[in-house]
Design a protein around this motif. Sequence first.
Motif, PDB file in Angstrom:
ATOM      1  N   LYS A 107      64.866  63.362  56.167  1.00  0.00           N
ATOM      2  CA  LYS A 107      65.277  64.397  57.107  1.00  0.00           C
ATOM      3  C   LYS A 107      64.108  65.322  57.443  1.00  0.00           C
ATOM      4  O   LYS A 107      63.910  65.701  58.610  1.00  0.00           O
ATOM      5  N   ALA A 108      63.321  65.699  56.418  1.00  0.00           N
ATOM      6  CA  ALA A 108      62.158  66.549  56.653  1.00  0.00           C
ATOM      7  C   ALA A 108      61.109  65.825  57.504  1.00  0.00           C
ATOM      8  O   ALA A 108      60.482  66.427  58.391  1.00  0.00           O
ATOM      9  N   GLU A 133      62.214  66.029  61.097  1.00  0.00           N
ATOM     10  CA  GLU A 133      61.991  67.352  61.683  1.00  0.00           C
ATOM     11  C   GLU A 133      60.508  67.556  61.997  1.00  0.00           C
ATOM     12  O   GLU A 133      60.157  68.140  63.034  1.00  0.00           O
ATOM     13  N   ASN A 134      59.644  67.070  61.131  1.00  0.00           N
ATOM     14  CA  ASN A 134      58.207  67.177  61.370  1.00  0.00           C
ATOM     15  C   ASN A 134      57.800  66.358  62.597  1.00  0.00           C
ATOM     16  O   ASN A 134      56.982  66.810  63.425  1.00  0.00           O
ATOM     17  N   GLU A 180      59.746  65.525  65.117  1.00  0.00           N
ATOM     18  CA  GLU A 180      60.287  66.168  66.323  1.00  0.00           C
ATOM     19  C   GLU A 180      59.426  67.350  66.745  1.00  0.00           C
ATOM     20  O   GLU A 180      59.226  67.602  67.955  1.00  0.00           O
ATOM     21  N   LYS A 228      64.099  58.611  62.697  1.00  0.00           N
ATOM     22  CA  LYS A 228      65.562  58.628  62.788  1.00  0.00           C
ATOM     23  C   LYS A 228      66.159  57.403  62.099  1.00  0.00           C
ATOM     24  O   LYS A 228      67.176  57.502  61.399  1.00  0.00           O
TER      25      LYS A 228
END
Length: 286
Positions: free
Chosen positions: A60-61, A64-65, A67, A112
Amino acid sequence: MVLRSELSGRTTAALISDVRPQVSGIIKARLFQEGALVKAGQVLYQIDPAPYQAAYDQAKADLENAEAAVTNAALKDQRYAELRRIEGVSRQDADDAASAHTQSVATVALKKAALEAARINLDYTRVRAPITGRIGISAVTPGALVTADQDTALSTIRSLDPIYVDVTQSSAQILELRRQMAAGWAKPGGTKVTLKLEDGTDYALPGVLKFQEVAVDESTGTVTLRAQFPNPDGLLLPGMFVRARLAQAVEKGVFLVPQAAVSRDSKGQPQVWVVGAGDKAAKRPI
């Protein structure tokens, strides 16, 4: 006259499913009672989720990085495109910015997919029932180490309502019935089946003949017939020896008489007395 057959066979579960883990880990808890009815999707075992939760959080991290990198790459691509129109930067620099933007978008898609894989593995730590039915003995206890796709099942679930009864009949008997029907001596019977249990008692609920196997067992010369019976009380268990009675054909133009009414003449031929014209008794050969 109904031509009935009484065939021996055994009961078998309509659905059978082995419960196996899809990820490796330590069993933290068993969440069912052995022998109980479980529902499809019900959690049966809990595997230690800690390493899979950590993998999910990391994925998940990473997403986010990635994105965040897309946002930066998109802004840089936009600025370089505007500068390129007034020749403020070289074409190579503008192309590099556009390529970096495209790569960052692809990286987001990759992250993803990795996050989804981590989510699936985390969900697999909750081992669920694949079907609804009665669950058997658990092969493991809390504290046991299990591995993904191991050969040994954690437990087995069997769906018992309805339940199947597989019986066998010789291929010679089947051929004889078909010859009689082809000659017009008999017509096909119904699909209703009754059952006699191994202790000699009759099973209260009738069943239905579902199908006949399309091949003969070469070792026994028999054909398997499968009937389906309702089993709401769970009286029938897989593996029981039973005898099924079914009407496979109806012979036309005949009727039954009590055996005590049949006598034999001096040549041993069977005969009966019937009431004929004028209410007089007459012998008739049968």
